[in-house]
Design a protein around this motif. Structure first.
Motif, PDB file in Angstrom:
ATOM      1  N   UNK A  39       0.808  -1.231   0.000  1.00 11.18           N
ATOM      2  CA  UNK A  39       0.000   0.000   0.000  1.00 11.18           C
ATOM      3  C   UNK A  39       0.834   1.271   0.000  1.00 11.18           C
ATOM      4  N   UNK A  40       2.156   1.176   0.276  1.00 15.78           N
ATOM      5  CA  UNK A  40       2.980   2.379   0.371  1.00 15.78           C
ATOM      6  C   UNK A  40       2.988   3.150  -0.937  1.00 15.78           C
ATOM      7  N   UNK A  41       3.080   2.450  -2.049  1.00 14.50           N
ATOM      8  CA  UNK A  41       3.134   3.111  -3.353  1.00 14.50           C
ATOM      9  C   UNK A  41       1.827   3.841  -3.681  1.00 14.50           C
ATOM     10  N   UNK A  42       0.755   3.515  -2.963  1.00 12.15           N
ATOM     11  CA  UNK A  42      -0.533   4.183  -3.168  1.00 12.15           C
ATOM     12  C   UNK A  42      -0.727   5.363  -2.219  1.00 12.15           C
TER      13      UNK A  42
ATOM     14  N   UNK B 129      -9.763  15.174   6.116  1.00 10.75           N
ATOM     15  CA  UNK B 129      -8.934  14.987   4.925  1.00 10.75           C
ATOM     16  C   UNK B 129      -8.424  13.554   4.807  1.00 10.75           C
ATOM     17  N   UNK B 130      -8.713  12.727   5.798  1.00  8.30           N
ATOM     18  CA  UNK B 130      -8.178  11.364   5.846  1.00  8.30           C
ATOM     19  C   UNK B 130      -9.180  10.342   5.323  1.00  8.30           C
ATOM     20  N   UNK B 131      -8.640   9.285   4.738  1.00  8.62           N
ATOM     21  CA  UNK B 131      -9.405   8.061   4.544  1.00  8.62           C
ATOM     22  C   UNK B 131      -8.679   6.958   5.287  1.00  8.62           C
ATOM     23  N   UNK B 132      -9.366   6.297   6.194  1.00  4.68           N
ATOM     24  CA  UNK B 132      -8.761   5.273   7.045  1.00  4.68           C
ATOM     25  C   UNK B 132      -9.579   3.983   6.952  1.00  4.68           C
ATOM     26  N   UNK B 133      -8.891   2.865   6.937  1.00  3.95           N
ATOM     27  CA  UNK B 133      -9.536   1.555   6.874  1.00  3.95           C
ATOM     28  C   UNK B 133      -8.914   0.665   7.938  1.00  3.95           C
ATOM     29  N   UNK B 134      -9.725   0.086   8.812  1.00  2.81           N
ATOM     30  CA  UNK B 134      -9.202  -0.721   9.919  1.00  2.81           C
ATOM     31  C   UNK B 134      -9.992  -2.015  10.060  1.00  2.81           C
ATOM     32  N   UNK B 135      -9.295  -3.058  10.515  1.00  4.31           N
ATOM     33  CA  UNK B 135      -9.927  -4.353  10.793  1.00  4.31           C
ATOM     34  C   UNK B 135      -9.435  -4.849  12.135  1.00  4.31           C
TER      35      UNK B 135
ATOM     36  N   UNK C  71      -8.166   8.436  -2.535  1.00  8.16           N
ATOM     37  CA  UNK C  71      -8.936   8.360  -3.771  1.00  8.16           C
ATOM     38  C   UNK C  71     -10.412   8.525  -3.451  1.00  8.16           C
ATOM     39  N   UNK C  72     -11.132   9.127  -4.363  1.00  8.63           N
ATOM     40  CA  UNK C  72     -12.572   9.306  -4.167  1.00  8.63           C
ATOM     41  C   UNK C  72     -13.379   8.121  -4.710  1.00  8.63           C
ATOM     42  N   UNK C  73     -12.708   7.162  -5.353  1.00  4.46           N
ATOM     43  CA  UNK C  73     -13.404   6.017  -5.934  1.00  4.46           C
ATOM     44  C   UNK C  73     -13.754   5.006  -4.846  1.00  4.46           C
ATOM     45  N   UNK C  74     -15.020   4.622  -4.798  1.00  9.78           N
ATOM     46  CA  UNK C  74     -15.463   3.674  -3.780  1.00  9.78           C
ATOM     47  C   UNK C  74     -14.788   2.321  -3.958  1.00  9.78           C
ATOM     48  N   UNK C  75     -14.488   1.955  -5.212  1.00  8.67           N
ATOM     49  CA  UNK C  75     -13.833   0.677  -5.464  1.00  8.67           C
ATOM     50  C   UNK C  75     -12.482   0.571  -4.788  1.00  8.67           C
ATOM     51  N   UNK C  76     -11.738   1.703  -4.745  1.00 13.53           N
ATOM     52  CA  UNK C  76     -10.440   1.705  -4.077  1.00 13.53           C
ATOM     53  C   UNK C  76     -10.612   1.472  -2.578  1.00 13.53           C
TER      54      UNK C  76
ATOM     55  N   UNK D  56     -10.328  -2.241   2.100  1.00 13.85           N
ATOM     56  CA  UNK D  56     -11.008  -2.970   3.169  1.00 13.85           C
ATOM     57  C   UNK D  56     -10.726  -4.467   3.076  1.00 13.85           C
ATOM     58  N   UNK D  57     -10.811  -5.013   1.857  1.00 14.12           N
ATOM     59  CA  UNK D  57     -10.544  -6.444   1.662  1.00 14.12           C
ATOM     60  C   UNK D  57      -9.108  -6.786   2.025  1.00 14.12           C
ATOM     61  N   UNK D  58      -8.179  -5.925   1.639  1.00 10.54           N
ATOM     62  CA  UNK D  58      -6.767  -6.188   1.884  1.00 10.54           C
ATOM     63  C   UNK D  58      -6.447  -6.149   3.377  1.00 10.54           C
ATOM     64  N   UNK D  59      -6.957  -5.130   4.059  1.00  7.87           N
ATOM     65  CA  UNK D  59      -6.699  -5.014   5.499  1.00  7.87           C
ATOM     66  C   UNK D  59      -7.342  -6.175   6.248  1.00  7.87           C
ATOM     67  N   UNK D  60      -8.557  -6.551   5.864  1.00  8.86           N
ATOM     68  CA  UNK D  60      -9.239  -7.669   6.517  1.00  8.86           C
ATOM     69  C   UNK D  60      -8.460  -8.966   6.325  1.00  8.86           C
ATOM     70  N   UNK D  61      -7.939  -9.165   5.114  1.00 10.62           N
ATOM     71  CA  UNK D  61      -7.152 -10.371   4.826  1.00 10.62           C
ATOM     72  C   UNK D  61      -5.915 -10.437   5.713  1.00 10.62           C
ATOM     73  N   UNK D  62      -5.176  -9.333   5.805  1.00 10.51           N
ATOM     74  CA  UNK D  62      -3.946  -9.351   6.596  1.00 10.51           C
ATOM     75  C   UNK D  62      -4.236  -9.426   8.089  1.00 10.51           C
TER      76      UNK D  62
END
Length: 664
Positions: free
Chosen positions: A98-101, A172-178, A199-204, A209-215
């Motif tokens: 995720x760092x590159x994003x 100004x933040x977007x945060x995703x936690x599991x 990003x403003x895209x809901x798909x991102x 969310x899927x990635x954080x949940x997986x890890x």
């Protein structure tokens, strides 16, 4: 939290227009005015209500980020030291993705304090002001609605995108936690990725969310394996190829089978069990044999049962089949010489199938019934599931194996002949009969096994006579004056619902109870976990029957199509399909295009489209392809994306004949 240092750099900064608008939104929400923006975000709505009504946070006074002191951070890190040791590899892997994003990564303890952090050192001061830093406090009581704090309170994964945050400082933040939970389901930590430039895209956001949940789950499982490394651990999943790589379920047990601990999927399985059988459930202790249709020797013998060291068992509460691996490297007390039940099966029964719970059940019961010859057996299952094969295996595994096995298909013999075929007749019993009479099939089975297939189709009059044979152990041939004693083991089979036939009066109830001393129910091929083993076995049997020097190989695409098909005709249809492919294949391997058309669900549509093309255009196209491929039908079928029978059929319809066929 008293041992905290607020970052004051932004505390005196004037509010932006976006922050003022956000504060107005929150105030309107607090006044009870409906906000449609939160209708689809119940977690955020509940959190905003807590911030206003429980935590009494003033939305008009944005709070600066808070970072705990170094000493307090040390105390928080020490409290989760074992988890940190296990989690670091997962943290590094996730951050690398995720760092590159533009994301940073936070791992917090159960109180919301960041105990592990990954971010761009070049943005150190900016990230620190935003609270994206080691030691930052994201407890919902202080920070308001945010991914970490709300995740910890709600005990589920959360995306908090920009103005979903309660505090205007964070919009100004977007945060995703599991959440990361322990074996008891208690939340130990939260794994979070956050971005200052989201990003403003809901798909991102959903991807994050899927990635954080997986890890988070991977870290949970790694902690579980470390925590219970000295116990027997079962790893399981619904998909056999993924069990060793990434099996979702983990259960730690004692050698006796008592469950010690379980991860999320394991706990869900236990909860299903307790809901289904609450009166039988002991809150303090659950046995593995209560969760799965298994016995402990089956479990302890997993690593010696199959080459892939997996076995399939069905969960009792959900009827879901799981493939289970046994992790025993640190458990020296397992008796290595204890054979599993499956290893001790008679060879004919062992060959009935591979690793499938329903087949295991049939094998175990059949083993017990082998020499219980006074017990009649009824085999039930769809057409083509192998009922006669099971009957033969039962006979061959019994003490009667050297005596006759007589199979009778009650649906195949004309009603006018079935009585004489079954019971036989005396000399001169009727005109046209044999001079010496006929020994009936029942008498021919004397000392052995009589197998009556499709018993549900037996005429009503014969049902009465068969009942008398079973009751008196003797048979009266047509025209005879004396009955003939018989000693038979009766095995019958049907694809019909005999109980319904009894209710309708089409089948005698007393005969049904005579036949149904023990019942073996065979699963449909589409429901079997060992389909690939069945396909290979049938293929090898056909290859052996053909007795040819060269046998074509079954290519992977053909195997995939065979595994995906639903097989309404079960093993019988599978055998016909493979026999067709072996008989018509032109190359050294059977591909998906060599299979019968009905086995290619997705390709039937393409064949139909081909048939609807203009006839003249189709003829020109077909002939052109045939010439290009030197009349190699398999190559043409692959090019057109259809089966070989389709190409042959189109050739016949259009009168196209290969040059070599014109010579005859």
């Amino acid at each position: 939290m008293s041992d905290a240092m607020p970052i004051t750099a932004n505390s005196t900064s004037p509010l932006s227009s976006q922050q003022r608008q956000h504060i107005e939104r929150v105030c309107r929400f607090g006044e009870g005015r409906e906000m449609s923006q939160l209708d689809s975000q119940p977690l955020i709505r509940r959190s905003w209500s807590r911030c206003l009504n429980e935590y009494l946070i003033d939305p008009a006074s944005p709070r600066p980020a808070r970072v705990v002191t170094q000493q307090t951070l040390i105390e928080h890190r020490e409290s989760v030291d074992e988890l940190l040791h296990v989690a670091r590899a997962g943290v590094d892997q996730l951050y690398a993705q995720v760092a590159k994003l533009g994301y940073v990564l936070l791992l917090t303890d159960d109180r919301g304090v960041t105990v592990e952090f990954r971010g761009d050192p070049a943005m150190d001061s900016t990230l620190r002001r935003a609270g994206l830093y080691l030691g930052s406090d994201w407890n919902e009581r202080f920070a308001g609605t945010c991914a970490v704090g709300t995740c910890l309170h709600e005990r589920q994964a959360v995306v908090c995108h920009r103005d979903a945050h309660f505090d205007a400082s964070h919009i100004d933040l977007t945060c995703t936690a599991a959440p990361i939970t322990d074996a008891r389901g208690n939340v130990m930590a939260a794994l979070d990725i956050s971005s200052l430039h989201p990003s403003r895209h809901q798909g991102d956001q959903l991807f994050g969310l899927s990635l954080v949940t997986l890890y988070a789950r991977m870290i949970e499982d790694a902690y579980f394996l470390q925590r219970y490394r000295d116990c027997l651990i079962l790893r399981f999943d619904c998909d056999r190829p993924f069990v060793h790589v990434n099996g979702r379920g983990l259960i730690a047990i004692e050698e006796s089978g008592q469950v010690i601990a379980a991860n999320t999927l394991g706990r869900e399985l236990i909860e299903h069990h307790r809901k289904r059988w609450p009166a039988w459930s002991n809150e303090s202790s659950v046995q593995l044999t209560e969760l799965f249709e298994c016995e402990m020797p089956d479990i302890l013998g997993i690593n010696r049962a199959n080459e892939d060291q997996l076995r399939a068992f069905r969960a009792r509460a959900t009827d879901v089949t799981y493939f289970i691996a046994l992790l025993e490297s640190r458990w020296p007390r397992i008796p290595k010489t204890s054979p599993s039940d499956r290893c001790s099966l008679p060879q004919p029964l062992a060959q009935l199938g591979g690793d499938d719970p329903s087949i295991h059940k049939v094998q175990k019961l059949a083993k017990r019934l082998c020499d219980e010859t006074s017990v009649n057996v009824l085999i039930c299952g769809e057409t083509g599931t192998g009922k006669e094969i099971v009957a033969r295996a039962l006979h061959q595994s019994s003490q009667r194996s050297t005596a006759p096995f007589i199979a009778v298909n009650c649906a195949a013999i004309p009603e006018s002949l079935i009585e004489s075929e079954l019971f036989g007749y005396a000399p001169g019993a009727f005109t046209g009969g044999r001079t010496k009479g006929l020994k009936g099939l029942i008498a021919q089975a004397d000392g052995g096994t009589l197998f009556l297939d499709e018993i549900g189709d037996m005429p009503a009059g014969l049902q009465t006579r068969l009942l008398r044979v079973l009751a008196e152990r003797e048979v009266m041939p047509l025209g005879a004056s004396q009955p003939v004693p018989v000693n038979i083991r009766l095995v019958s089979a049907t694809h019909r619902d005999i109980a319904s036939l009894v209710e309708s009066g089409a089948f005698r109830e007393d005969l049904f109870y005579r036949l149904n001393g023990a019942q073996l129910t065979l699963p449909a091929l589409r429901d079997r976990a060992d389909r690939i083993d069945v396909i290979r076995r049938v293929y090898d049997e056909l290859a052996s029957e053909r007795q040819q020097a060269h046998t074509p190989q079954l290519r992977a695409d053909a195997m995939s199509a065979l595994l995906a098909y639903t097989w309404p005709g079960n093993i019988r249809q599978l055998k016909n399909a493979l026999a067709f492919a072996m008989a018509t294949v032109e190359d050294d391997e059977i591909t998906v295009n060599d299979l019968p058309e009905q086995c290619l669900d997705q390709r039937i549509t393409r064949a139909a489209r081909l048939a609807s093309i203009n006839h003249d255009e189709k003829e020109d196209h077909l002939v052109k392809l045939l010439k290009e491929h030197q009349w190699n039908i398999s190559a043409v079928a692959r090019t057109m994306g259809v089966s070989r029978p389709t190409v042959y059929r189109q050739m016949r319809r259009q009168g196209v004949v290969a040059p070599k066929w014109n010579d005859h």
